[in-house]
Design a protein around this motif. Structure first.
Motif, PDB file in Angstrom:
ATOM      1  N   LYS A 131       0.957  -1.182   0.116  1.00 30.10           N
ATOM      2  CA  LYS A 131      -0.062  -0.182   0.050  1.00 30.10           C
ATOM      3  C   LYS A 131       0.764   1.267  -0.048  1.00 30.10           C
ATOM      4  O   LYS A 131       0.777   2.141  -0.721  1.00 30.10           O
ATOM      5  CB  LYS A 131      -1.017  -0.078   1.209  1.00 30.10           C
ATOM      6  CG  LYS A 131      -1.829   1.229   1.297  1.00 30.10           C
ATOM      7  CD  LYS A 131      -2.871   1.153   2.441  1.00 30.10           C
ATOM      8  CE  LYS A 131      -3.707   2.452   2.338  1.00 30.10           C
ATOM      9  NZ  LYS A 131      -4.513   2.473   3.342  1.00 30.10           N
ATOM     10  N   HIS A 132       1.960   1.261   0.707  1.00 32.07           N
ATOM     11  CA  HIS A 132       2.725   2.469   0.738  1.00 32.07           C
ATOM     12  C   HIS A 132       3.707   2.645  -0.665  1.00 32.07           C
ATOM     13  O   HIS A 132       3.469   3.622  -0.996  1.00 32.07           O
ATOM     14  CB  HIS A 132       3.892   2.203   1.889  1.00 32.07           C
ATOM     15  CG  HIS A 132       4.895   3.195   1.821  1.00 32.07           C
ATOM     16  ND1 HIS A 132       6.122   3.329   1.250  1.00 32.07           N
ATOM     17  CD2 HIS A 132       4.931   4.309   2.715  1.00 32.07           C
ATOM     18  CE1 HIS A 132       6.787   4.281   1.433  1.00 32.07           C
ATOM     19  NE2 HIS A 132       6.019   5.123   2.481  1.00 32.07           N
ATOM     20  N   ASN A 133       3.754   1.451  -1.223  1.00 36.63           N
ATOM     21  CA  ASN A 133       4.562   1.698  -2.349  1.00 36.63           C
ATOM     22  C   ASN A 133       3.403   2.206  -3.532  1.00 36.63           C
ATOM     23  O   ASN A 133       4.056   3.153  -4.370  1.00 36.63           O
ATOM     24  CB  ASN A 133       5.044   0.337  -3.046  1.00 36.63           C
ATOM     25  CG  ASN A 133       6.309  -0.232  -2.170  1.00 36.63           C
ATOM     26  OD1 ASN A 133       6.942   0.682  -1.448  1.00 36.63           O
ATOM     27  ND2 ASN A 133       6.773  -1.249  -2.257  1.00 36.63           N
ATOM     28  N   LEU A 134       2.438   1.632  -3.506  1.00 40.20           N
ATOM     29  CA  LEU A 134       1.240   2.105  -4.468  1.00 40.20           C
ATOM     30  C   LEU A 134       1.023   3.714  -4.392  1.00 40.20           C
ATOM     31  O   LEU A 134       0.564   4.326  -5.103  1.00 40.20           O
ATOM     32  CB  LEU A 134      -0.012   1.456  -4.280  1.00 40.20           C
ATOM     33  CG  LEU A 134       0.412  -0.106  -4.926  1.00 40.20           C
ATOM     34  CD1 LEU A 134      -0.844  -0.895  -4.700  1.00 40.20           C
ATOM     35  CD2 LEU A 134       0.747  -0.221  -6.461  1.00 40.20           C
ATOM     36  N   THR A 135       0.979   4.012  -3.123  1.00 39.18           N
ATOM     37  CA  THR A 135       0.622   5.565  -2.732  1.00 39.18           C
ATOM     38  C   THR A 135       1.851   6.415  -2.617  1.00 39.18           C
ATOM     39  O   THR A 135       1.378   7.546  -2.595  1.00 39.18           O
ATOM     40  CB  THR A 135      -0.306   5.585  -1.522  1.00 39.18           C
ATOM     41  OG1 THR A 135       0.538   5.077  -0.359  1.00 39.18           O
ATOM     42  CG2 THR A 135      -1.397   4.706  -1.577  1.00 39.18           C
ATOM     43  N   SER A 136       3.055   6.024  -2.881  1.00 41.78           N
ATOM     44  CA  SER A 136       4.061   6.694  -2.849  1.00 41.78           C
ATOM     45  C   SER A 136       4.280   7.772  -4.108  1.00 41.78           C
ATOM     46  O   SER A 136       4.119   7.055  -5.288  1.00 41.78           O
ATOM     47  CB  SER A 136       5.386   6.022  -2.590  1.00 41.78           C
ATOM     48  OG  SER A 136       6.421   6.802  -2.801  1.00 41.78           O
ATOM     49  N   SER A 137       4.336   8.872  -3.829  1.00 37.10           N
ATOM     50  CA  SER A 137       4.082   9.992  -5.258  1.00 37.10           C
ATOM     51  C   SER A 137       5.418   9.761  -5.875  1.00 37.10           C
ATOM     52  O   SER A 137       5.486  10.056  -7.081  1.00 37.10           O
ATOM     53  CB  SER A 137       3.935  11.336  -4.633  1.00 37.10           C
ATOM     54  OG  SER A 137       4.992  11.754  -3.668  1.00 37.10           O
ATOM     55  N   HIS A 180       7.200   7.069  -6.748  1.00 39.80           N
ATOM     56  CA  HIS A 180       6.990   6.069  -8.011  1.00 39.80           C
ATOM     57  C   HIS A 180       6.404   6.628  -9.034  1.00 39.80           C
ATOM     58  O   HIS A 180       6.472   6.327  -9.969  1.00 39.80           O
ATOM     59  CB  HIS A 180       6.414   4.882  -7.274  1.00 39.80           C
ATOM     60  CG  HIS A 180       7.218   4.170  -6.328  1.00 39.80           C
ATOM     61  ND1 HIS A 180       8.570   3.456  -6.643  1.00 39.80           N
ATOM     62  CD2 HIS A 180       6.870   3.820  -5.022  1.00 39.80           C
ATOM     63  CE1 HIS A 180       8.769   3.123  -5.504  1.00 39.80           C
ATOM     64  NE2 HIS A 180       8.104   3.090  -4.390  1.00 39.80           N
ATOM     65  N   TRP A 181       5.108   7.347  -8.831  1.00 36.57           N
ATOM     66  CA  TRP A 181       4.389   7.829  -9.721  1.00 36.57           C
ATOM     67  C   TRP A 181       4.969   9.060 -10.603  1.00 36.57           C
ATOM     68  O   TRP A 181       4.855   9.243 -12.002  1.00 36.57           O
ATOM     69  CB  TRP A 181       3.050   7.988  -9.318  1.00 36.57           C
ATOM     70  CG  TRP A 181       2.233   7.062  -8.707  1.00 36.57           C
ATOM     71  CD1 TRP A 181       2.043   6.675  -7.625  1.00 36.57           C
ATOM     72  CD2 TRP A 181       1.740   5.859  -9.371  1.00 36.57           C
ATOM     73  NE1 TRP A 181       1.466   5.693  -7.330  1.00 36.57           N
ATOM     74  CE2 TRP A 181       1.262   4.980  -8.422  1.00 36.57           C
ATOM     75  CE3 TRP A 181       1.707   5.614 -10.888  1.00 36.57           C
ATOM     76  CZ2 TRP A 181       0.471   3.764  -8.858  1.00 36.57           C
ATOM     77  CZ3 TRP A 181       0.865   4.433 -11.339  1.00 36.57           C
ATOM     78  CH2 TRP A 181       0.438   3.626 -10.268  1.00 36.57           C
TER      79      TRP A 181
END
Length: 91
Positions: free
Chosen positions: A7-13, A15-16
């Motif tokens: 969840k942290h990886n997916l919501t980390s700005s 990475h995006w």
């Protein structure tokens, strides 16, 4: 991997944001490839017409090759340093 970490990886700005830079550099890579192809064709035409390669095109080809290498290094996560236009043009 734990769900919290995912969840942290997916919501980390971060990475995006990197994904946006990667898309930009994939587009620049395709432009650099076209310019490199043009330099290759021109070098061949110079060589076939004059008997030797054009000395003015050699540094350009070398710089474009270095730039392509820098882009690929960034795209495959071997470096965090962004290539040109966020850094100096390769010499």
């Amino acid at each position: 991997m734990e769900n919290a970490q995912l969840k942290h990886n997916l919501t980390s700005s971060g990475h995006w944001l990197r994904l946006l830079f990667m898309v930009l550099f994939v587009m620049l890579l395709s432009v650099a490839g076209v310019v490199m192809l043009a330099a290759i064709v021109l070098q061949f035409l110079f060589a076939i017409t004059s008997g030797s390669a054009n000395d003015n095109l050699r540094p350009l080809g070398s710089q474009i090759a270095s730039y392509i290498y820098q882009i690929l290094q960034f795209l495959i996560y071997n470096t965090e340093e962004k290539p040109f236009p966020f850094a100096d043009w390769p010499e």
